[in-house]
Structures are given as structure tokens and as C-alpha cells.
Design a protein around this motif. Structure first.
Motif, PDB file in Angstrom:
ATOM      1  N   TYR A  48       0.374   6.686  -7.617  1.00 23.46           N
ATOM      2  CA  TYR A  48       0.195   6.629  -6.749  1.00 23.46           C
ATOM      3  C   TYR A  48      -1.322   6.297  -5.880  1.00 23.46           C
ATOM      4  CZ  TYR A  48      -0.325   9.074  -1.834  1.00 23.46           C
ATOM      5  OH  TYR A  48      -0.480   9.475  -0.443  1.00 23.46           O
ATOM      6  N   ARG A  49      -2.122   7.303  -6.760  1.00 17.27           N
ATOM      7  CA  ARG A  49      -3.341   6.752  -6.675  1.00 17.27           C
ATOM      8  C   ARG A  49      -3.729   5.546  -7.019  1.00 17.27           C
ATOM      9  NH1 ARG A  49      -6.475   7.906 -10.654  1.00 17.27           N
ATOM     10  NH2 ARG A  49      -5.593   8.095 -12.073  1.00 17.27           N
ATOM     11  N   MET A  50      -3.001   4.344  -6.988  1.00 20.61           N
ATOM     12  CA  MET A  50      -3.070   2.584  -7.243  1.00 20.61           C
ATOM     13  C   MET A  50      -2.935   2.520  -5.437  1.00 20.61           C
ATOM     14  SD  MET A  50      -4.445   2.168  -9.512  1.00 20.61           S
ATOM     15  CE  MET A  50      -5.320   1.054 -10.081  1.00 20.61           C
ATOM     16  N   GLY A  51      -2.522   3.120  -4.881  1.00 20.84           N
ATOM     17  CA  GLY A  51      -1.811   2.768  -3.870  1.00 20.84           C
ATOM     18  C   GLY A  51      -1.042   1.433  -3.819  1.00 20.84           C
ATOM     19  N   GLY A  52       0.086   1.421  -4.155  1.00 24.82           N
ATOM     20  CA  GLY A  52       0.598  -0.041  -3.820  1.00 24.82           C
ATOM     21  C   GLY A  52       0.536  -1.159  -5.694  1.00 24.82           C
ATOM     22  N   LYS A  53      -0.436  -1.034  -5.502  1.00 23.26           N
ATOM     23  CA  LYS A  53      -0.918  -1.565  -6.545  1.00 23.26           C
ATOM     24  C   LYS A  53       0.045  -1.470  -7.999  1.00 23.26           C
ATOM     25  CE  LYS A  53      -5.086  -1.181  -7.130  1.00 23.26           C
ATOM     26  NZ  LYS A  53      -6.395  -1.480  -7.669  1.00 23.26           N
ATOM     27  N   PRO A  54       0.703  -3.055  -8.754  1.00 24.45           N
ATOM     28  CA  PRO A  54       1.203  -3.184  -9.645  1.00 24.45           C
ATOM     29  C   PRO A  54      -0.272  -2.570 -11.030  1.00 24.45           C
ATOM     30  CG  PRO A  54       1.035  -5.319  -9.156  1.00 24.45           C
ATOM     31  CD  PRO A  54       0.352  -4.747  -8.176  1.00 24.45           C
TER      32      PRO A  54
END
Length: 231
Positions: free
Chosen positions: A171-177
Motif C-alpha cells: 500500500y505504501r508504494m502507491g500502486g508501483k510494482p
């Protein structure tokens, strides 16, 4: 015992000596990987493409103002701590920096011990922030309680500690793989030898709980960059 922080730190600083000094202290004393650049435009690309846990931005980058860069990152969904470094110490400059989306504003010259402590403080703050309640798809995710609660039916799905930590980190990565190796560093720790297949197993079990139809993934997907949480 000092709190552990992990991950990569993007150091976007124009001054070569300062950039190298900051990177050296981050790597020697915190065990972090420092990614260095003197370009704001490159910093934007790096924070998008790399699994960065923290960003340090010099307010006086040659190609883009630090406050503008911070605002751009926030508008693009960057949720990690951003620390702004600046020689400008007027109250108006500090207010401008913080209003641009910076998590902290540190005035140069920098005391390295203080800088590292402020970074650790930001990680504690963000950990508490993202241990609040937040939405994921049709669910409300409660990391502290390790529960997914369906917003319409109020059905509660219990997660294991590892599943909750993985979901929180994604979640913390904001949608980044992110690759399995990054998840290992975030959830198990950089010094722990964990096979990526262990992550795959936890992801599989998490999908069984999270996805309405695990054969048709809608939220926790896999792409060329690793695992990605669609928010």
C-alpha cells in the motif's frame, strides 16, 4: 535500541561532496542503499521506477526547484517520507517547503547525526500513519488488528502478521510494482535469508483472502516489475 529502517534512499542533491557524505552515512550507519542524483528530473524517474523508501531533496537543484519537485512527487502519488534540505532558513521558506508536501525541512549546514535521526523519526511517523485504517478496494484495512473488513457486508477477514505486513508495505508504494526481494527486506529484514518462493506463497494466501475471484486478479496483481497493489 534504535528503530530499524530499511529500503533504498534517493539522495537528490546538487553538491557532490554533500551528496556523497549523506550517502556514505546512510549506508554505513543505517545499512541503507543510497541512490544518488543531482537532477530533479532524474529523481522523478527514479522514484517512479525504483523501490525507494525515502527521498532527500535539495531545495536548490539546478534543473528544478526542490519545493516544485516535492509537489510533483506528491501529485504523482508518492507517499513515502520526503525530506527537504535547504540553506534558506526564513520562516516563509520553511512554510513553503512543508506546504509543498515535504515531511520535514532541514536547514543546512547539516549535522549528519541529526539528519539520520530525523529520517528515523519520519519512518516512525509514516509507520504509525499507515497503521491507521485505510481503504483497499471494497475493504477497510486495519493493520494493527490485522483485519480486512468489507465495507458493505462488514465481513471481517483475519490476516497473519506476515500477510498484514506485506499488504501494508505494498500500500505504501502507491500502486508501483515491487520485486519479491524488496518485500523480503521490508517484511523480514535486509539481513534475513528468505527465498523469494516464500513471498510467493504468502502472496498466494493473501490473494485467496483479498480477491473476490482469485482466478481473475483485480487488486493484488503481478507484472514485469513484481507485485503491485491496485488501490
Amino acid at each position: 535500541m534504535r528503530p530499524k529502517i530499511s529500503g533504498k534512499v534517493l539522495v537528490a542533491v546538487d553538491d557532490l561532496d554533500l551528496r556523497r557524505s549523506v550517502a556514505t552515512h546512510l549506508e554505513l550507519y543505517e545499512g541503507l542503499v543510497a541512490i544518488q542524483t543531482d537532477s530533479g528530473k532524474q529523481a522523478l524517474e527514479l522514484v517512479k521506477d525504483m523501490c525507494v523508501a525515502t527521498v532527500l531533496i535539495d531545495a536548490d537543484l539546478p534543473d528544478i526547484d526542490g519545493e516544485d519537485l516535492c509537489s510533483l512527487m506528491r501529485r504523482r502519488g508518492v507517499k513515502i517520507p520526503i525530506v527537504l534540505l535547504s540553506a534558506r532558513d526564513d520562516d516563509a521558506d520553511v512554510i513553503l517547503g512543508l506546504d509543498s508536501g515535504a515531511s520535514d525541512y532541514i536547514i543546512k549546514p547539516i549535522h549528519m547525526g541529526v539528519l539520520l535521526a530525523r529520517i528515523r523519526a519520519q519512518h516512525r511517523h509514516f509507520a504509525q500513519l499507515y497503521n491507521a485504517v485505510f481503504p483497499i478496494g471494497p475493504y477497510v484495512f486495519c493493520p494493527n488488528a490485522r483485519i480486512l473488513a468489507h465495507r458493505e457486508t462488514d465481513q471481517k477477514i483475519r490476516l497473519t502478521e506476515r500477510e498484514s505486513s506485506i499488504l501494508n508495505s505494498l500500500y505504501r508504494m502507491g500502486g508501483k510494482p515491487v520485486p519479491a526481494e524488496w518485500i523480503i527486506g521490508e517484511v523480514w529484514g535486509e539481513q534475513v535469508n528468505v527465498n523469494p518462493h516464500v513471498v510467493e506463497t504468502h502472496i498466494y494466501r493473501l490473494r485467496q483472502k483479498l480477491e473476490p475471484d482469485p482466478t481473475n486478479l483485480q487488486m493484488l496483481v503481478t507484472d514485469s516489475g513484481g507485485y503491485r497493489l491496485i488501490q
